[in-house]
Scaffold this motif. Structure first.
Motif, PDB file in Angstrom:
ATOM      1  N   SER A 297      -3.526 -21.731   8.825  1.00  0.00           N
ATOM      2  CA  SER A 297      -4.874 -21.585   8.898  1.00  0.00           C
ATOM      3  C   SER A 297      -5.241 -20.403   9.543  1.00  0.00           C
ATOM      4  O   SER A 297      -6.198 -19.405   8.981  1.00  0.00           O
ATOM      5  CB  SER A 297      -5.641 -22.816   9.725  1.00  0.00           C
ATOM      6  N   ALA A 298      -4.707 -19.893  10.569  1.00  0.00           N
ATOM      7  CA  ALA A 298      -4.794 -18.773  11.449  1.00  0.00           C
ATOM      8  C   ALA A 298      -4.325 -17.530  10.437  1.00  0.00           C
ATOM      9  O   ALA A 298      -5.217 -16.414  10.267  1.00  0.00           O
ATOM     10  CB  ALA A 298      -4.173 -18.683  12.606  1.00  0.00           C
ATOM     11  N   ALA A 299      -3.330 -17.500   9.859  1.00  0.00           N
ATOM     12  CA  ALA A 299      -2.587 -16.781   8.947  1.00  0.00           C
ATOM     13  C   ALA A 299      -3.722 -16.421   7.801  1.00  0.00           C
ATOM     14  O   ALA A 299      -3.847 -15.053   7.399  1.00  0.00           O
ATOM     15  CB  ALA A 299      -1.132 -16.866   8.380  1.00  0.00           C
ATOM     16  N   LYS A 300      -4.116 -17.402   7.154  1.00  0.00           N
ATOM     17  CA  LYS A 300      -5.136 -17.321   6.034  1.00  0.00           C
ATOM     18  C   LYS A 300      -6.351 -16.674   6.547  1.00  0.00           C
ATOM     19  O   LYS A 300      -6.789 -15.927   5.742  1.00  0.00           O
ATOM     20  CB  LYS A 300      -5.236 -18.711   5.364  1.00  0.00           C
ATOM     21  N   ALA A 301      -7.004 -17.165   7.550  1.00  0.00           N
ATOM     22  CA  ALA A 301      -7.830 -16.323   8.126  1.00  0.00           C
ATOM     23  C   ALA A 301      -7.711 -14.892   8.341  1.00  0.00           C
ATOM     24  O   ALA A 301      -8.808 -13.894   8.114  1.00  0.00           O
ATOM     25  CB  ALA A 301      -8.638 -16.923   9.618  1.00  0.00           C
ATOM     26  N   ALA A 302      -6.454 -14.557   8.771  1.00  0.00           N
ATOM     27  CA  ALA A 302      -6.285 -12.922   8.935  1.00  0.00           C
ATOM     28  C   ALA A 302      -6.275 -12.317   7.388  1.00  0.00           C
ATOM     29  O   ALA A 302      -6.808 -11.288   7.290  1.00  0.00           O
ATOM     30  CB  ALA A 302      -5.089 -12.838   9.501  1.00  0.00           C
ATOM     31  N   VAL A 303      -5.721 -13.239   6.434  1.00  0.00           N
ATOM     32  CA  VAL A 303      -5.876 -12.445   5.075  1.00  0.00           C
ATOM     33  C   VAL A 303      -7.324 -12.317   4.568  1.00  0.00           C
ATOM     34  O   VAL A 303      -7.626 -11.328   4.285  1.00  0.00           O
ATOM     35  CB  VAL A 303      -5.106 -13.492   4.152  1.00  0.00           C
TER      36      VAL A 303
ATOM     37  N   PHE B 186       7.457 -31.521  -0.413  1.00  0.00           N
ATOM     38  CA  PHE B 186       7.090 -30.991   0.837  1.00  0.00           C
ATOM     39  C   PHE B 186       5.980 -31.732   1.611  1.00  0.00           C
ATOM     40  O   PHE B 186       6.256 -31.858   2.802  1.00  0.00           O
ATOM     41  CB  PHE B 186       6.576 -29.453   0.749  1.00  0.00           C
ATOM     42  N   PHE B 187       5.201 -32.163   0.974  1.00  0.00           N
ATOM     43  CA  PHE B 187       3.913 -32.841   1.786  1.00  0.00           C
ATOM     44  C   PHE B 187       4.374 -34.216   2.172  1.00  0.00           C
ATOM     45  O   PHE B 187       3.978 -34.602   3.151  1.00  0.00           O
ATOM     46  CB  PHE B 187       2.758 -32.663   0.785  1.00  0.00           C
ATOM     47  N   GLY B 188       5.131 -34.877   1.365  1.00  0.00           N
ATOM     48  CA  GLY B 188       5.455 -36.132   1.878  1.00  0.00           C
ATOM     49  C   GLY B 188       6.444 -35.896   3.087  1.00  0.00           C
ATOM     50  O   GLY B 188       6.140 -36.846   4.058  1.00  0.00           O
ATOM     51  N   ARG B 189       7.157 -35.029   3.355  1.00  0.00           N
ATOM     52  CA  ARG B 189       7.949 -34.982   4.540  1.00  0.00           C
ATOM     53  C   ARG B 189       7.363 -34.213   5.699  1.00  0.00           C
ATOM     54  O   ARG B 189       7.558 -34.803   6.735  1.00  0.00           O
ATOM     55  CB  ARG B 189       9.339 -33.718   4.290  1.00  0.00           C
ATOM     56  N   ALA B 190       6.447 -33.404   5.276  1.00  0.00           N
ATOM     57  CA  ALA B 190       5.789 -32.773   6.374  1.00  0.00           C
ATOM     58  C   ALA B 190       4.716 -33.853   6.997  1.00  0.00           C
ATOM     59  O   ALA B 190       4.574 -33.663   8.402  1.00  0.00           O
ATOM     60  CB  ALA B 190       4.712 -31.599   5.812  1.00  0.00           C
ATOM     61  N   PHE B 191       4.077 -34.507   6.241  1.00  0.00           N
ATOM     62  CA  PHE B 191       3.257 -35.820   6.968  1.00  0.00           C
ATOM     63  C   PHE B 191       3.817 -37.130   6.922  1.00  0.00           C
ATOM     64  O   PHE B 191       2.752 -37.919   7.212  1.00  0.00           O
ATOM     65  CB  PHE B 191       1.947 -35.556   6.330  1.00  0.00           C
ATOM     66  N   ALA B 192       5.179 -37.132   6.967  1.00  0.00           N
ATOM     67  CA  ALA B 192       5.690 -38.522   6.913  1.00  0.00           C
ATOM     68  C   ALA B 192       5.188 -39.501   7.893  1.00  0.00           C
ATOM     69  O   ALA B 192       5.361 -40.816   8.037  1.00  0.00           O
ATOM     70  CB  ALA B 192       7.248 -38.422   6.856  1.00  0.00           C
TER      71      ALA B 192
ATOM     72  N   GLY C 285       7.451 -17.414  10.858  1.00  0.00           N
ATOM     73  CA  GLY C 285       7.751 -17.648   9.545  1.00  0.00           C
ATOM     74  C   GLY C 285       6.353 -17.831   8.604  1.00  0.00           C
ATOM     75  O   GLY C 285       6.149 -17.364   7.818  1.00  0.00           O
ATOM     76  N   ASP C 286       5.427 -18.785   9.104  1.00  0.00           N
ATOM     77  CA  ASP C 286       4.265 -18.886   8.390  1.00  0.00           C
ATOM     78  C   ASP C 286       3.327 -17.749   8.285  1.00  0.00           C
ATOM     79  O   ASP C 286       2.850 -17.232   7.427  1.00  0.00           O
ATOM     80  CB  ASP C 286       3.410 -20.056   9.212  1.00  0.00           C
ATOM     81  N   ILE C 287       3.415 -17.064   9.479  1.00  0.00           N
ATOM     82  CA  ILE C 287       2.534 -15.751   9.663  1.00  0.00           C
ATOM     83  C   ILE C 287       3.084 -14.704   8.620  1.00  0.00           C
ATOM     84  O   ILE C 287       2.429 -14.140   7.950  1.00  0.00           O
ATOM     85  CB  ILE C 287       2.505 -15.021  11.103  1.00  0.00           C
TER      86      ILE C 287
ATOM     87  N   ASN D 164      -0.351 -13.206  -4.136  1.00  0.00           N
ATOM     88  CA  ASN D 164      -0.583 -14.578  -4.047  1.00  0.00           C
ATOM     89  C   ASN D 164       0.538 -15.345  -3.510  1.00  0.00           C
ATOM     90  O   ASN D 164       0.535 -16.699  -3.023  1.00  0.00           O
ATOM     91  CB  ASN D 164      -0.385 -15.069  -5.744  1.00  0.00           C
ATOM     92  N   VAL D 165       1.523 -14.786  -2.916  1.00  0.00           N
ATOM     93  CA  VAL D 165       2.624 -15.353  -1.896  1.00  0.00           C
ATOM     94  C   VAL D 165       2.006 -16.311  -0.742  1.00  0.00           C
ATOM     95  O   VAL D 165       1.195 -15.441  -0.165  1.00  0.00           O
ATOM     96  CB  VAL D 165       3.748 -14.438  -1.322  1.00  0.00           C
ATOM     97  N   GLY D 166       2.332 -17.378  -0.464  1.00  0.00           N
ATOM     98  CA  GLY D 166       1.852 -17.881   0.496  1.00  0.00           C
ATOM     99  C   GLY D 166       2.316 -19.452   0.726  1.00  0.00           C
ATOM    100  O   GLY D 166       3.177 -19.878  -0.179  1.00  0.00           O
ATOM    101  N   GLY D 167       1.807 -20.030   1.782  1.00  0.00           N
ATOM    102  CA  GLY D 167       2.250 -21.687   1.914  1.00  0.00           C
ATOM    103  C   GLY D 167       2.571 -21.797   3.489  1.00  0.00           C
ATOM    104  O   GLY D 167       2.270 -20.846   4.258  1.00  0.00           O
ATOM    105  N   ASN D 168       3.167 -22.737   3.544  1.00  0.00           N
ATOM    106  CA  ASN D 168       3.382 -23.327   5.111  1.00  0.00           C
ATOM    107  C   ASN D 168       4.950 -23.970   5.228  1.00  0.00           C
ATOM    108  O   ASN D 168       5.158 -24.616   4.219  1.00  0.00           O
ATOM    109  CB  ASN D 168       2.462 -24.175   5.793  1.00  0.00           C
TER     110      ASN D 168
END
Length: 270
Positions: A158-164, A210-216, A111-113, A91-95
């Protein structure tokens, strides 16, 4: 429904928050011996107490960072005190960040991969020999609808999750003859109804924002492109709804299901 999981040893990674926490408690309710893995000691201690109260035969927390190649060995050593591992939930994951690929820093890609794919590969690789030796086991990977359609402004995630998802299918072919099933749950945005369900490392923890900062700095037009509408009248899944499918896939009730990727998306992919 009796899931016939009583006494089985189950490892759940990323167990202290949101989806992982809900899966851990769902498995606990089926009487497993739970090995919950995470980085937040306080959240791990709370989870162990809750798992025992929910019905787990035993529950232990292993503080480990799966970005460390030595972590799977540490986790399996702790699990061995309870018995042979029958269930693994990756279950580990995230961006790490968000934005357009053209603007991304190549130094950030790894890092994401590794967070989404590398951690899963290492934990699975360490666990499989024992399952193969016993000719039994169930692996449930947590993917994402981002790996099916691509989440706007989350290209590497998205690419990493497609690989999963792809790894789930090929591994199912490889280990099926050994009596091991491998499936994947691909959630849309998921939150917990319990505000205390987010450990310090969770992207959803209020202190991280996280999301507030990522898409600020994201424009309203691009934010509109990011949104996907469900058909069920709410924009997100609840963690227990994702967990119930993961628990089912880990059980003997799903004994003839393998190599599948199941969206939990509220119809957003329709």
């Amino acid at each position: 429904m009796d899931m016939q999981m009583t006494g089985r040893v189950a490892i759940v990674t990323g167990a202290t928050a949101n989806i992982g926490r809900a899966i851990s408690l769902g498995l606990a309710a089926e009487g497993v011996k739970l090995v919950a893995v995470g980085r937040d000691q306080a959240a791990g201690a709370r989870l162990v107490e809750q798992a025992i109260a929910a019905g787990a035969q035993d529950a232990r927390f292993v503080a480990a960072d799966l970005s460390d190649p030595a972590a799977p060995g540490q986790i399996l050593a702790a699990a061995s005190a309870l018995g042979e591992v029958a269930i693994l939930v990756n279950n580990v994951g995230g961006n790490i960040g968000a934005g357009f690929f053209v603007d991304s820093d190549p130094a950030s890609w790894a890092g994401d991969i590794d967070l989404n794919l590398g951690t899963l590969l290492r934990m699975t690789h360490a666990t499989l020999p024992g399952m193969i030796a016993r000719k039994a086991g169930a692996i449930v990977n947590i993917g994402s609808t981002a790996g099916i359609v691509g989440d706007y402004m989350l290209p590497v995630y998205s690419a990493a999750k497609a690989a999963v998802h792809g790894f789930t299918k090929v591994l199912a072919k490889e280990v099926g003859p050994h009596g091991i099933r491998v499936n994947c749950v691909a959630p849309y945005g998921t939150v917990s109804r319990d505000p205390a369900a987010f450990s310090s490392g969770s992207r959803f923890h209020p202190d991280r924002n996280f999301f507030g900062r990522a898409f600020a700095s994201t424009s309203p037009k691009d934010m509109e492109k990011r949104s996907r509408q469900t058909v069920l009248g709410r924009p997100v899944a609840f963690a227990e709804e994702v967990a119930s499918l993961a628990v089912y896939l880990a059980s003997d009730q799903a004994g003839f299901i393998t190599g599948q990727v199941y969206p939990v998306d509220g119809g957003s992919l329709l």
